[in-house]
Design a protein around this motif. Structure first.
Motif, PDB file in Angstrom:
ATOM      1  N   ASP A   1       3.182  14.212   7.565  1.00  0.00           N
ATOM      2  CA  ASP A   1       2.676  14.226   6.194  1.00  0.00           C
ATOM      3  C   ASP A   1       1.292  13.566   6.133  1.00  0.00           C
ATOM      4  OD1 ASP A   1       2.135  13.356   3.473  1.00  0.00           O
ATOM      5  OD2 ASP A   1       4.231  13.846   3.022  1.00  0.00           O
ATOM      6  N   PRO A   2       0.257  14.347   5.718  1.00  0.00           N
ATOM      7  CA  PRO A   2      -1.112  13.803   5.723  1.00  0.00           C
ATOM      8  C   PRO A   2      -1.272  12.570   4.841  1.00  0.00           C
ATOM      9  CG  PRO A   2      -1.121  16.170   5.184  1.00  0.00           C
ATOM     10  CD  PRO A   2       0.317  15.735   5.251  1.00  0.00           C
ATOM     11  N   LYS A   3      -0.531  12.540   3.727  1.00  0.00           N
ATOM     12  CA  LYS A   3      -0.651  11.378   2.835  1.00  0.00           C
ATOM     13  C   LYS A   3      -0.060  10.128   3.499  1.00  0.00           C
ATOM     14  CE  LYS A   3       1.144   9.919  -1.588  1.00  0.00           C
ATOM     15  NZ  LYS A   3       1.936  10.391  -2.733  1.00  0.00           N
TER      16      LYS A   3
ATOM     17  N   ALA B   1       0.840  -1.205   0.000  1.00  0.00           N
ATOM     18  CA  ALA B   1       0.000   0.000   0.000  1.00  0.00           C
ATOM     19  C   ALA B   1       0.875   1.255   0.000  1.00  0.00           C
ATOM     20  CB  ALA B   1      -0.930  -0.008   1.208  1.00  0.00           C
ATOM     21  N   ALA B   2       1.976   1.215   0.757  1.00  0.00           N
ATOM     22  CA  ALA B   2       2.879   2.369   0.812  1.00  0.00           C
ATOM     23  C   ALA B   2       3.517   2.615  -0.556  1.00  0.00           C
ATOM     24  CB  ALA B   2       3.948   2.144   1.878  1.00  0.00           C
TER      25      ALA B   2
ATOM     26  N   ALA C   1       0.153   9.662   6.654  1.00  0.00           N
ATOM     27  CA  ALA C   1      -0.748   9.334   7.767  1.00  0.00           C
ATOM     28  C   ALA C   1      -1.961   8.544   7.274  1.00  0.00           C
ATOM     29  CB  ALA C   1      -1.199  10.615   8.467  1.00  0.00           C
ATOM     30  N   GLU C   2      -2.478   8.941   6.125  1.00  0.00           N
ATOM     31  CA  GLU C   2      -3.659   8.264   5.580  1.00  0.00           C
ATOM     32  C   GLU C   2      -3.325   6.809   5.238  1.00  0.00           C
ATOM     33  OE1 GLU C   2      -5.394  10.451   2.242  1.00  0.00           O
ATOM     34  OE2 GLU C   2      -6.288   8.559   1.558  1.00  0.00           O
ATOM     35  N   VAL C   3      -2.179   6.606   4.587  1.00  0.00           N
ATOM     36  CA  VAL C   3      -1.760   5.239   4.238  1.00  0.00           C
ATOM     37  C   VAL C   3      -1.543   4.423   5.512  1.00  0.00           C
ATOM     38  CG1 VAL C   3       0.096   3.872   3.171  1.00  0.00           C
ATOM     39  CG2 VAL C   3      -0.719   5.977   2.058  1.00  0.00           C
ATOM     40  N   ALA C   4      -0.896   5.040   6.495  1.00  0.00           N
ATOM     41  CA  ALA C   4      -0.611   4.325   7.745  1.00  0.00           C
ATOM     42  C   ALA C   4      -1.910   3.937   8.449  1.00  0.00           C
ATOM     43  CB  ALA C   4       0.253   5.188   8.658  1.00  0.00           C
ATOM     44  N   ARG C   5      -2.844   4.877   8.515  1.00  0.00           N
ATOM     45  CA  ARG C   5      -4.106   4.577   9.210  1.00  0.00           C
ATOM     46  C   ARG C   5      -4.832   3.418   8.542  1.00  0.00           C
ATOM     47  NH1 ARG C   5      -5.220  10.776  10.452  1.00  0.00           N
ATOM     48  NH2 ARG C   5      -4.684  10.786  12.677  1.00  0.00           N
TER      49      ARG C   5
ATOM     50  N   THR D   1       6.114   8.035  11.213  1.00  0.00           N
ATOM     51  CA  THR D   1       5.308   6.837  10.960  1.00  0.00           C
ATOM     52  C   THR D   1       5.518   6.266   9.558  1.00  0.00           C
ATOM     53  OG1 THR D   1       3.585   8.000  12.229  1.00  0.00           O
ATOM     54  CG2 THR D   1       2.952   5.930  11.162  1.00  0.00           C
ATOM     55  N   LEU D   2       5.633   7.165   8.569  1.00  0.00           N
ATOM     56  CA  LEU D   2       5.587   6.783   7.148  1.00  0.00           C
ATOM     57  C   LEU D   2       4.314   5.945   6.925  1.00  0.00           C
ATOM     58  CD1 LEU D   2       7.346   7.186   4.547  1.00  0.00           C
ATOM     59  CD2 LEU D   2       8.369   4.981   5.018  1.00  0.00           C
ATOM     60  N   GLY D   3       4.419   4.755   6.361  1.00  0.00           N
ATOM     61  CA  GLY D   3       3.221   3.935   6.136  1.00  0.00           C
ATOM     62  C   GLY D   3       2.886   3.023   7.300  1.00  0.00           C
TER      63      GLY D   3
END
Ligand code: SAH
Ligand code: DHB
Ligand code: MG
Length: 233
Positions: free
Chosen positions: A103-105, A42-43, A107-111, A78-80
């Motif tokens: 980085d919001p992007k 996903a990352a 963060a979104e991938v990580a979440r 966090t990164l991914g």
């Protein structure tokens, strides 16, 4: 007669060998896990940089969490969420990870990765620059964290380390990634803010009576780098 190990292959030890050895050991010691693999896919799909810890480094983080009996972990960068997932492997029931990402992007991938792994309840991600988030966190008077993984921008490592001292307790362990950077840290006159940050961090460690620390150089998938390990005494 057997040749001394140090001479054996000393000429052709190179990055390819390190990578192959990493793969050889990882095949045996880094358990394959669908959630970890999905997180990395996903990352990559989302175009995140491929700078997460390696599988064996992730396993090491997980082992450190187990060895310290960590119930509360603070990660900076966090990164991914790949390293976060490795750390989460070692959490006891009721354990918790707080991970900070600017980085919001990312963060979104990580979440999404945490959700897929069913770890939403155990992992909290706070979006924002860590140096903005950390004072707010401290103002909440949280229970001390048992383990810290500092792996965000390298120029602020000294500040992150100071926050770890504030948010930890006697016995807390602090792991700092990327403290060798291909040997670039030897350059005292470096204009690179990352190198300067790491060098300031070593000077800080050297004078800091509240910790006992070491740094270990590493080779492997991620080239030549290293990590620092400190315990609050
Ligand atoms: N720990 C991750 C890799 C982190 S890469 C792993 O091993 O899987 C470094 C991350 O730190 C990037 O996602 C980057 O966006 C984030 N970062 C950079 N500067 C930051 C800052 N000031 N505050 C919080 N996160 C930051
Ligand atoms: C970089 C950052 C990392 O955390 C890492 O492990 C490797 C490289 C980087 O910013 O280049
Ligand atoms: Mg790193």
């Amino acid at each position: 007669m057997r040749r001394p190990f140090l001479l054996l292959k000393s000429v052709d030890m190179n990055e390819r060998t390190w990578t192959e050895v990493d793969a050889y050991v990882a095949e045996r010691l880094a358990p394959r896990d669908a959630d970890l693999e999905a997180a990395q896919l996903a990352a990559a799909d989302a175009g995140l940089p491929a700078i997460s810890v390696s599988p064996l480094q992730g396993k090491m983080l997980s082992l450190l969490a187990t060895m310290t009996g960590a119930r509360r972990i603070l990660e900076i960068g966090t990164l991914g969420g790949y390293s976060t997932l490795w750390l989460a492997w070692a959490l006891p029931i009721g354990g918790h990870i707080l991970t900070l990402e600017a980085d919001p992007k990312h963060a979104e991938v990580a979440r999404a990765n945490f959700r897929r792994a069913g770890l939403e309840a155990a992992i909290e991600l706070r979006l924002g620059r860590a140096l903005d988030t950390l004072p707010k966190l401290a103002a909440e008077n949280p229970q001390p964290f048992d383990l810290f993984f500092i792996d965000a921008n390298k120029d602020d490592i000294p500040d992150y380390f100071q926050w770890a001292l504030k948010l930890g307790r006697k016995g807390s362990v602090i792991v700092v990634d990327n403290v060798v950077r291909g040997g670039n840290i030897l350059d005292a006159g470096s204009a690179d803010a990352n190198v300067r940050g790491v060098r300031r961090f070593y000077d800080m460690l050297a004078k800091e009576p509240r910790v006992s620390a070491t740094a270990i150089q590493t080779v492997g998938l991620k080239g030549y780098d290293g990590f620092a390990l400190a315990v609050i005494v």
